[in-house]
Scaffold this active site. Structure first.
Site, short mmCIF file in Angstrom:
data_model
loop_
_atom_site.label_atom_id
_atom_site.label_comp_id
_atom_site.label_asym_id
_atom_site.label_seq_id
_atom_site.Cartn_x
_atom_site.Cartn_y
_atom_site.Cartn_z
CB ALA A 122 -84.28 -1.18 -80.44
CB SER A 123 -78.61 -0.19 -79.35
OG SER A 123 -78.74 1.12 -78.85
CD GLN A 124 -75.77 -3.88 -85.63
OE1 GLN A 124 -76.14 -3.02 -86.40
NE2 GLN A 124 -74.63 -4.54 -85.78
NE ARG A 172 -82.92 -5.80 -79.82
CZ ARG A 172 -82.93 -5.45 -81.11
NH1 ARG A 172 -83.36 -6.32 -82.01
NH2 ARG A 172 -82.50 -4.27 -81.51
#
Length: 310
Positions: free
Chosen positions: A76-78, A42
């Protein structure tokens, strides 16, 4: 790569996934999704963020909104949300997948990991800056075979359909007709559906003539650009307190203009909430049965400046 904790990216990544699995009590599990999240870096899709932030369980903004009162344009999503939505999607090796909302490219990389070499992943976004970012990060991390297209996600991408799986990483107020046409019968769709100002990740199974939901979970996503079913307005001149409602509701924010300075009054609803009721369940039932239910947000300044009588 140096970190303030001395931990490697791999260690931080594994700790994050371990924490997600430990804290998620829903029972949603998929070993393939777990492996993908332990494998795809990530932090490589968030080059401007400190590595500890990249592996914290929180969303990361990659494009701010010039309107300071508005939500960011792209995030950016959790990670825990990424996890359960991919579990809901149940991607198989060889699937043809379409993603609405390119973000950092990280989710598309996870999808490609899940589809394998024989699968296809297409991700799209209406914002050319976002798709350019996603293209760069995907290429830099070995995912050159992921398609990135700039267009309105509500239109899908007919030229690459039919899709076995479709996933939206933006909040949708309704399901566009193009998605019905481009998702194969037997395919799955996971979408954050907006309802009364909140989002729920709903997993649908495509059947002949209908979509059948088999999983629902509360989540938080930026609303998609272009769908106009939602409304919002401030109830004070200082723009500190805001209401959110849907177009089918008769909400008049101007009637609340003096609510913040009026003397407090207490009115009981007569509704009883159990000791272990989740907010998700309470809100869903309330908003589904009381047509005037809407969401309210207040900035800290509104709380600090309120008099004891309000």
């Amino acid at each position: 790569m140096n970190t303030t904790t001395g931990a490697s990216p791999e260690d931080l990544r594994n700790r994050l996934v371990d924490a997600i699995l430990k804290e998620d009590l829903s029972g949603l599990r998929d070993s393939r999704v777990e492996t993908a999240m332990r494998t795809v870096p990530r932090h490589a899709f968030l080059p401007d963020a400190p590595i500890e932030e990249a592996y914290a369980n929180k969303s990361v903004t990659i494009k701010e909104n010039p309107d300071e009162d508005a939500l960011p344009l792209s995030c950016a999503s959790q990670p825990d949300v990424v996890h359960f939505m991919l579990v809901q999607l149940a991607v198989r090796e060889g699937d043809n997948v379409f993603e609405i909302g390119a973000g950092t490219g990280y989710n598309a990389a996870l999808l490609k990991h899940l589809t394998g070499k024989s699968g296809q992943v297409t991700t799209c976004d209406i914002d050319a800056d976002v798709t350019a970012y996603a293209r760069r990060t995907l290429d830099a991390n070995g995912y050159e075979d992921v398609r990135v297209v700039t267009r309105d996600g509500a239109l899908g991408a007919q030229e690459f359909s039919p899709y076995d799986r479709m996933i939206a990483t933006v909040g949708m107020w309704d399901l566009p007709g193009a998605w019905w046409d481009q998702l194969a019968v037997g395919g799955r769709l996971v979408v954050p559906l907006r309802w009364r100002g909140l989002s729920r990740a709903v997993a649908f199974q495509r059947e002949e003539g209908r979509m059948r939901s088999d999983s629902v979970k509360m989540c938080g996503f930026l609303p998609v650009i272009g769908q106009d079913g939602e409304r919002d307005d401030y109830i004070d001149d200082d723009r500190l307190v805001r209401l959110y409602w849907d177009e089918d509701q008769s909400i008049a924010p101007e009637l609340l203009r003096d609510a913040l300075t009026r003397a407090k009054s207490v009115v009981w609803t007569g509704v009883t909430v159990g000791p272990v009721e989740s907010f998700d369940g309470v809100w869903l039932r309330l908003s589904a049965t009381e047509r005037v239910t809407c969401r309210i947000t207040a900035k800290l300044a509104a709380v600090l400046t309120s008099s004891p009588a309000t």
